[in-house]
Design a protein around this motif. Structure first.
Motif, mmCIF file in Angstrom:
data_model
loop_
_atom_site.group_PDB
_atom_site.id
_atom_site.type_symbol
_atom_site.label_atom_id
_atom_site.label_comp_id
_atom_site.label_asym_id
_atom_site.label_seq_id
_atom_site.Cartn_x
_atom_site.Cartn_y
_atom_site.Cartn_z
ATOM 1 N N PRO A 141 77.615 -77.919 36.919
ATOM 2 C CA PRO A 141 76.219 -77.518 36.727
ATOM 3 C C PRO A 141 75.321 -78.731 36.439
ATOM 4 O O PRO A 141 74.173 -78.766 36.875
ATOM 5 N N ASN A 184 75.467 -81.847 37.574
ATOM 6 C CA ASN A 184 75.144 -82.789 38.668
ATOM 7 C C ASN A 184 74.777 -82.083 39.971
ATOM 8 O O ASN A 184 74.450 -82.730 40.967
ATOM 9 N N ALA A 185 74.818 -80.745 39.972
ATOM 10 C CA ALA A 185 74.638 -79.999 41.231
ATOM 11 C C ALA A 185 73.256 -80.202 41.850
ATOM 12 O O ALA A 185 73.149 -80.413 43.061
ATOM 13 N N SER A 186 72.203 -80.169 41.023
ATOM 14 C CA SER A 186 70.845 -80.287 41.592
ATOM 15 C C SER A 186 70.678 -81.594 42.328
ATOM 16 O O SER A 186 70.139 -81.653 43.432
ATOM 17 N N GLU A 187 71.157 -82.658 41.674
ATOM 18 C CA GLU A 187 71.023 -83.992 42.253
ATOM 19 C C GLU A 187 71.801 -84.093 43.578
ATOM 20 O O GLU A 187 71.285 -84.575 44.583
ATOM 21 N N ALA A 245 70.379 -82.000 46.486
ATOM 22 C CA ALA A 245 69.090 -82.470 47.004
ATOM 23 C C ALA A 245 69.261 -83.629 47.989
ATOM 24 O O ALA A 245 68.297 -84.040 48.640
ATOM 25 N N SER A 293 79.308 -71.065 35.233
ATOM 26 C CA SER A 293 79.077 -72.396 35.800
ATOM 27 C C SER A 293 78.936 -72.312 37.318
ATOM 28 O O SER A 293 78.113 -73.020 37.914
ATOM 29 N N ALA A 316 75.428 -71.245 37.896
ATOM 30 C CA ALA A 316 74.473 -72.334 37.645
ATOM 31 C C ALA A 316 74.416 -73.288 38.835
ATOM 32 O O ALA A 316 73.342 -73.742 39.233
ATOM 33 N N ILE A 317 75.574 -73.575 39.417
ATOM 34 C CA ILE A 317 75.603 -74.455 40.601
ATOM 35 C C ILE A 317 74.904 -73.777 41.778
ATOM 36 O O ILE A 317 74.111 -74.390 42.496
ATOM 37 N N LYS A 351 72.585 -71.543 41.684
ATOM 38 C CA LYS A 351 71.143 -71.518 41.446
ATOM 39 C C LYS A 351 70.504 -72.846 41.854
ATOM 40 O O LYS A 351 69.398 -72.892 42.366
ATOM 41 N N ALA A 352 71.244 -73.923 41.610
ATOM 42 C CA ALA A 352 70.722 -75.248 41.975
ATOM 43 C C ALA A 352 70.573 -75.390 43.483
ATOM 44 O O ALA A 352 69.806 -76.230 43.961
ATOM 45 N N ALA A 353 71.311 -74.577 44.236
ATOM 46 C CA ALA A 353 71.262 -74.666 45.702
ATOM 47 C C ALA A 353 70.194 -73.770 46.308
ATOM 48 O O ALA A 353 69.866 -73.901 47.479
#
Ligand code: PGA
Length: 241
Positions: free
Chosen positions: A206, A208-211, A214, A232, A235-236, A238-240
């Motif tokens: 969770p 490092n997923a956004s980074e 992107a 978790s 959360a990952i 959601k980042a996608a």
């Protein structure tokens, strides 16, 4: 301009779980409800025996299921093996082929190629894994090694997914720099064209997923350890989205 592909968040449960885990999609949906997941594909790849029961629970929640391996032939005297056709019959839409943990126990590029052909024959989408060792990365050979794996293990089929997983990043908490991920995914993009999703895998969490998600040409993630907890994994995902 890179094309907008629907991100794929794929959980690789490896050899974890028991039959009660067939209910995990309910937990996942509670953490990340179906109405919020329109522009995203969620996939869980459990150990074989869980597939049918997981499919029953996951299907109505718009969560797909897949397998972690298949055999290249339809049937025969292959004790302990499972055909792609049987996986499709059990509810799978995807199958991971050539994971480094399988390559480490002897699976060759040709084996991976033949399994991807079998997946395609059975109307499954193969997730073809590639990735370099730490030694190869440090020698500056990562892109060359992956190009060679792609040449030998990707068959001439239309629908497949590539998972780039540096071996040294799997289960270690270490990840490449974003520039290194970008360079590798760009190189893979040049080889596979605009219509193929390229996942990153190896210590996705969770935090490092956004980074990672992107980075250009990263169209999703293949997640091991962090996919065992639905909070978790949500959360990952959601980042996608
Ligand atoms: P990890 O595994 O997320 O635990 O590093 C990834 C994978 O092996 O697919």
């Amino acid at each position: 301009m890179t094309k907008k592909l629907i991100p794929l968040i794929a959980a690789n449960w490896k050899m974890h779980g028991d039959m009660s885990w067939a209910q995990k999609p309910v937990e996942l949906d509670a953490a990340f409800p179906i109405a919020e997941r329109e522009h995203l594909e969620l996939l869980i790849c459990p150990p074989f025996p869980l597939l049918p029961a997981l499919h029953v629970v996951a299907g109505p929640l718009n969560i797909r299921v897949g397998a972690q391996n298949c055999h290249s032939e339809i049937k025969g005297a292959h004790t302990g093996e499972v055909s792609a056709e049987l996986l499709a019959d059990a509810g799978a839409d995807y199958v991971i082929v050539g994971h480094s943990e399988r390559r480490a126990s002897g699976e060759t590029d040709q084996n991976v190629h033949d399994k991807a052909v079998a997946a395609n024959r059975a109307d499954l989408i193969p997730i073809i894994c590639v990735g370099e060792s730490l030694e190869q990365r440090e020698a500056g050979d990562a892109i060359k090694v992956v190009a060679d794996q792609l040449n030998k293990s990707v068959p001439d089929i239309e629908d497949y997914v590539i998972a780039y997983e540096p071996i040294w990043a799997i289960g270690t908490g270490k990840i490449p720099t974003m520039d290194d991920i970008s360079d590798m995914h760009h190189a893979i993009r040049k080889r596979v064209g605009q219509d193929i999703r390229i996942l990153y895998g190896g210590s996705v969490k969770p935090g490092n997923a956004s980074e990672i998600l992107a980075v250009p040409n990263v169209n999703g993630a293949l997640i091991g350890g962090a996919s065992l907890e639905m909070d978790s994994l949500a959360a990952i995902a959601k980042a996608a989205s």
